[in-house]
Design an enzyme around this catalytic site. Structure first.
Site, PDB file in Angstrom:
ATOM      1  N   ARG A  31     -28.867 -34.745 -25.851  1.00 24.21           N
ATOM      2  CA  ARG A  31     -28.643 -34.419 -27.263  1.00 24.21           C
ATOM      3  C   ARG A  31     -28.676 -35.675 -28.128  1.00 24.21           C
ATOM      4  NH1 ARG A  31     -24.131 -31.611 -24.976  1.00 24.21           N
ATOM      5  NH2 ARG A  31     -24.659 -29.419 -24.581  1.00 24.21           N
ATOM      6  N   SER A  50     -24.579 -26.212 -12.514  1.00 28.04           N
ATOM      7  CA  SER A  50     -23.711 -25.806 -13.640  1.00 28.04           C
ATOM      8  C   SER A  50     -23.057 -24.448 -13.408  1.00 28.04           C
ATOM      9  CB  SER A  50     -24.533 -25.772 -14.939  1.00 28.04           C
ATOM     10  OG  SER A  50     -25.089 -27.027 -15.219  1.00 28.04           O
ATOM     11  N   CYS A  54     -14.466 -22.434  -9.742  1.00 27.22           N
ATOM     12  CA  CYS A  54     -13.182 -21.757  -9.876  1.00 27.22           C
ATOM     13  C   CYS A  54     -13.318 -20.242  -9.790  1.00 27.22           C
ATOM     14  CB  CYS A  54     -12.526 -22.126 -11.206  1.00 27.22           C
ATOM     15  SG  CYS A  54     -12.240 -23.895 -11.428  1.00 27.22           S
ATOM     16  N   ASN A 331     -15.851 -31.067 -17.063  1.00 28.37           N
ATOM     17  CA  ASN A 331     -16.695 -30.877 -18.239  1.00 28.37           C
ATOM     18  C   ASN A 331     -16.378 -31.895 -19.331  1.00 28.37           C
ATOM     19  OD1 ASN A 331     -18.546 -28.355 -18.120  1.00 28.37           O
ATOM     20  ND2 ASN A 331     -16.671 -27.701 -17.093  1.00 28.37           N
ATOM     21  N   TRP A 460      13.309 -15.791 -29.443  1.00 28.95           N
ATOM     22  CA  TRP A 460      13.238 -17.111 -28.840  1.00 28.95           C
ATOM     23  C   TRP A 460      12.241 -17.044 -27.676  1.00 28.95           C
ATOM     24  CZ3 TRP A 460      15.138 -21.777 -30.289  1.00 28.95           C
ATOM     25  CH2 TRP A 460      16.095 -21.787 -31.299  1.00 28.95           C
TER      26      TRP A 460
END
Length: 479
Positions: A31, A50, A54, A331, A460
């Site tokens: 980029r 990519s 997980c 990342n 709370w």
């Protein structure tokens, strides 16, 4: 052996590793600098780029229906952005003095050298395989890559027996145990710790233990697997005939028991894959990960960067280097590396150790230090544990939640938070993660202006209830 060079005056960036950190770095560098200025060559030894490691337990368990749903960007998509991505190609040597890497085509065995002006090491992590008899037997799986996940699914489909043993009860072990239950297996988890989830203190891990047993998982704690037994436990005569010595897994053994198994999953954790870096003489930390500066540049190197699961990072709470292999960090590392390689400026200051997981509908979260972490760095602290609910007690669907908080004695600085509960519990840890990053005290936390409405929280919030109790304990201890 061929040598690649001759770049027409352009700089060349070489990236080792095609997953989160590596391809984030390559994409960000692209980029910032077009192909006329910067040539980018990336090497990946596997079949995928990519992707979300997980998500593998949820794919194995059937929550994610297709493997390709875990892939964020394919090799073709990277190549369309003028990144020369070479799949099934493993880098076998880094020549720092010569500014080049040697790579081998995994399928053909052909080797070649590729020169670089700038190098990014993103070699990731590898599942820890203990040095014990039988650990490499057919039917024993580590789970780190999509290739690993596919191999495990192939085994599960081909196995007639329905007994699974998971070795270890960290994040991967717990998540894989649930996935195997969903696949219809009888699951035993053998864990050398006092309770599952050693990232929690044992009193909080006990809550996870109960939830796992509620799913039908047999928990065996305080026990270490010493060997994997093989032999006539194969699932069919045909399968056994294909295996040298008839060596398919049939059980795991501890010092005083055997646990039958048609498949074994190693959930003992991962180690940084830094063999290349070590051989090249690059600096490694106490946990075996590469050491970098704030810009993710490898210490002592002008043109070498590293990121992802192969590096160590600074823990902002303890002030010490830590190994935290998570996709979120990988990342971010890639973005920082790509920005710096591309001529910009970015830093990665460190982490506070935030993580979240689940067992069925039980959400498990932690950030900051556990008691043993605080002990290790010599901090004195107070602990409090409170019981609350995810919503106003009178509102339908309110569920119990346990919050444990550590605060530094005298100063009241927040040191860590652990949360176990049902819907709405896990992501509350983000409140504590921000407070830790800001260096807040528990007393300062009590004034946080958090969102409130009965469907979302009691008046709370549970985290603030814990902060109030911790504040009172710190004050009492300072008298």
């Amino acid at each position: 052996m061929s040598i690649h060079g001759g770049r027409g005056g352009r700089e060349r960036l070489v990236v080792i590793g095609g997953d989160a950190a590596g391809m984030s770095a390559a994409s960000q560098a692209r980029r910032m600098r077009g192909p006329d200025e910067l040539e980018i060559v990336a090497f990946e030894r596997g079949h995928f780029t990519s992707y979300s490691a997980c998500g593998i337990p949820y794919w194995v368990g059937g929550d994610v229906p297709e493997r390709d749903h875990l892939v964020a960007r394919t090799p073709a998509e990277h190549r369309a952005r003028d990144i020369d991505l070479r799949m099934r190609t493993e880098v076998t040597e880094i020549d720092l003095a010569g500014g080049r890497v040697r790579a081998r085509d995994v399928d053909s065995g052909e080797e070649s050298w590729t020169s670089y002006d700038k190098l990014v090491i993103a070699t990731g992590a590898a599942p820890f395989r203990p040095d014990m008899p039988g650990v490499d037997a057919p039917g024993v799986h580590g789970v780190q890559t999509l290739d690993d996940g596919q191999a495990l699914l192939d085994t599960l489909s081909a196995t007639r027996g329905r007994r699974a043993v998971v070795v270890g009860a960290g994040y991967i072990g717990v998540e894989m145990a649930e996935a195997l239950i969903k696949r219809g297996f009888e699951v035993t988890v053998v864990n050398r710790g006092r309770e599952p989830m050693s990232t929690l203190d044992p009193d909080m891990g006990r809550l996870v233990h109960r939830a796992m047993e509620g799913l039908g998982i047999t928990m065996v704690n305080d026990t270490e697997v010493t060997k994997v037994l093989t032999g006539d436990g194969g699932t069919s005569l045909l399968e056994r005939s294909r295996e040298p010595g008839g060596g398919r897994v049939r059980a795991v053994a501890t010092e005083d028991a055997e646990y039958p198994a048609d498949v074994v999953v190693l959930g003992i954790g991962v180690r940084p894959a830094t063999g290349l870096a070590r051989a090249a003489g690059l600096p490694l930390g106490a946990h075996g990960g590469l050491l970098t500066d704030l810009g993710m540049r490898v210490r002592g190197q002008e043109n070498v960067w590293a990121g992802g699961d192969c590096v160590e990072v600074l823990n902002l709470v303890s002030g010490q280097e830590q190994y935290v292999p998570l996709g979120t960090h990988a990342n971010k590392h890639g973005q920082v590396v790509g920005t710096n390689v591309g001529g910009g400026y970015a830093t990665f200051p460190g982490v506070v150790g935030t993580a979240v997981s689940k067992v069925c509908d039980l959400e498990i979260a932690r950030t900051g230090l556990r008691e043993k972490d605080a002990d290790r760095v010599g901090l004195q602290y107070e602990t409090v544990t409170i019981e609350s609910t995810s919503r106003a007690g009178y509102y339908p669907g309110a569920s119990p939640m346990t919050v444990k908080m550590l605060a530094e004695r005298r100063t009241g600085r927040l040191l860590g938070v652990q949360i176990v509960g049902r819907e709405g519990a896990g992501k509350r840890v983000d409140i504590a993660a921000v407070a830790l990053t800001a260096g807040m005290t528990v007393e300062q936390m009590t004034a946080l202006d958090l969102g409130y409405a009965p469907p979302f929280s009691p008046v709370w919030d549970p985290v603030l209830v814990a902060a109030r109790k911790a504040t009172a304990k710190v004050r009492a201890g300072s008298r």
